[in-house]
Design an enzyme around this catalytic site. Structure first.
Site, PDB file in Angstrom:
ATOM      1  N   ASP A   1      -2.549  -7.497 -52.727  1.00  0.00           N
ATOM      2  CA  ASP A   1      -3.957  -7.875 -52.856  1.00  0.00           C
ATOM      3  C   ASP A   1      -3.992  -9.086 -53.784  1.00  0.00           C
ATOM      4  O   ASP A   1      -3.665  -8.981 -54.972  1.00  0.00           O
ATOM      5  CB  ASP A   1      -4.753  -6.707 -53.457  1.00  0.00           C
ATOM      6  CG  ASP A   1      -6.231  -7.018 -53.613  1.00  0.00           C
ATOM      7  OD1 ASP A   1      -6.627  -8.189 -53.411  1.00  0.00           O
ATOM      8  OD2 ASP A   1      -6.989  -6.087 -53.933  1.00  0.00           O
TER       9      ASP A   1
ATOM     10  N   TYR B   1     -18.751 -19.075 -52.154  1.00  0.00           N
ATOM     11  CA  TYR B   1     -17.630 -19.135 -51.212  1.00  0.00           C
ATOM     12  C   TYR B   1     -17.174 -20.582 -51.008  1.00  0.00           C
ATOM     13  O   TYR B   1     -15.986 -20.899 -51.113  1.00  0.00           O
ATOM     14  CB  TYR B   1     -18.043 -18.515 -49.882  1.00  0.00           C
ATOM     15  CG  TYR B   1     -17.008 -18.659 -48.787  1.00  0.00           C
ATOM     16  CD1 TYR B   1     -15.764 -18.054 -48.906  1.00  0.00           C
ATOM     17  CD2 TYR B   1     -17.286 -19.395 -47.632  1.00  0.00           C
ATOM     18  CE1 TYR B   1     -14.804 -18.186 -47.894  1.00  0.00           C
ATOM     19  CE2 TYR B   1     -16.343 -19.527 -46.622  1.00  0.00           C
ATOM     20  CZ  TYR B   1     -15.108 -18.923 -46.764  1.00  0.00           C
ATOM     21  OH  TYR B   1     -14.167 -19.061 -45.774  1.00  0.00           O
TER      22      TYR B   1
ATOM     23  N   LYS C   1     -13.492 -22.421 -52.163  1.00  0.00           N
ATOM     24  CA  LYS C   1     -12.614 -23.128 -51.231  1.00  0.00           C
ATOM     25  C   LYS C   1     -12.513 -24.619 -51.577  1.00  0.00           C
ATOM     26  O   LYS C   1     -11.470 -25.246 -51.340  1.00  0.00           O
ATOM     27  CB  LYS C   1     -13.128 -22.949 -49.804  1.00  0.00           C
ATOM     28  CG  LYS C   1     -12.902 -21.542 -49.249  1.00  0.00           C
ATOM     29  CD  LYS C   1     -11.425 -21.228 -49.082  1.00  0.00           C
ATOM     30  CE  LYS C   1     -11.201 -19.957 -48.282  1.00  0.00           C
ATOM     31  NZ  LYS C   1      -9.765 -19.691 -48.026  1.00  0.00           N
TER      32      LYS C   1
END
Length: 240
Positions: A59, A147, A151
């Site tokens: 993870d 988000y 990125k």
């Protein structure tokens, strides 16, 4: 050592489904020794069996898991930082756990994974890293602030790593994806088709198509290319 005829050992994070799985399938057919990383043991073992590779559960939000993944993977010729996490919605409704998870999986995990593996590539004088980003890293989109920012940070790392490791023969590039059909995006329903329809090609990416682009950037065929963020978005970036 990776050569045009031998892709070497490839580590693919988020390789248990979607684009990661398509990349694992394609590169294994091209002769790569594939290591698949992800959280789902059952799906990971399925991909490993299908590709003749190895599955290592990890993870990326867990720093100890990242360290364990580095130790278990050993020497890697190609790293595909594909794992991602999103929690979409208005900024005011973004939860702190969701925000932290996006930063951890999309930015912190790839940072420390690359920081551990890229110097070993540099010592051997070759290597390639491909980071999987999104068009919303450069294009504002309501409901995707955290988000997109996580990125965008990954794209900044792409350029910095290209400068840092390029002199030692390690190339670092990224793909900025438009709407793509995967198990995760299936939950978006008609929204995915609406987003895709706004692109010049008017269609969403299929995982196998994205895999072809990633495989190219990872290969010796892209030897002169580094520090690039390549839009894979059916032309959406040209329609700003």
């Amino acid at each position: 050592m990776a050569t045009p005829s031998d892709p070497g050992t490839v580590l693919i994070t988020g390789g248990t489904s979607g684009i990661g799985r398509a990349v694992a399938r394609l590169l294994s057919r091209q002769g790569a020794r594939v290591i698949i990383s992800g959280r789902d043991e059952s799906r990971g073992q399925d991909v490993a069996t299908e590709t003749g590779g190895r599955f290592l559960r990890a993870d990326l939000a867990d720093a100890e898991d990242v360290r364990h993944l580095v130790a278990e993977a050993g020497d890697v010729d190609v790293l595909i930082n594909n794992a991602g996490y999103w929690e979409l919605g208005p900024s005011a409704r973004t939860t702190e756990p969701g925000f932290d998870a996006m930063v951890a999986v999309n930015f912190r995990g790839p940072f420390f994974l690359t920081a551990a593996l890229a110097p070993k590539m540099a010592e051997r004088g070759h290597g390639a890293i491909v980071n999987v980003s999104t068009m919303v890293a450069a294009r504002g989109a309501a409901g995707m602030a955290a988000y997109g920012a996580s990125k965008a940070a990954l794209e900044a790392l792409t350029r910095s790593w290209a400068a840092e490791y390029g002199p030692a023969g390690v190339r670092v590039n990224a793909v900025a994806l438009g709407p793509s059909r995967t198990e995760v995006t299936r939950s978006m329903g008609d929204m995915l088709d609406s987003l895709a329809a706004a692109s010049p090609l008017g269609r969403a990416n299929e995982p196998e198509e994205v895999a072809q682009v990633i495989a190219f950037l990872a290969s010796e065929r892209a030897r002169p290319v580094t520090g690039t963020v390549l839009p894979v978005d059916a032309g959406r970036v040209s329609a700003l």
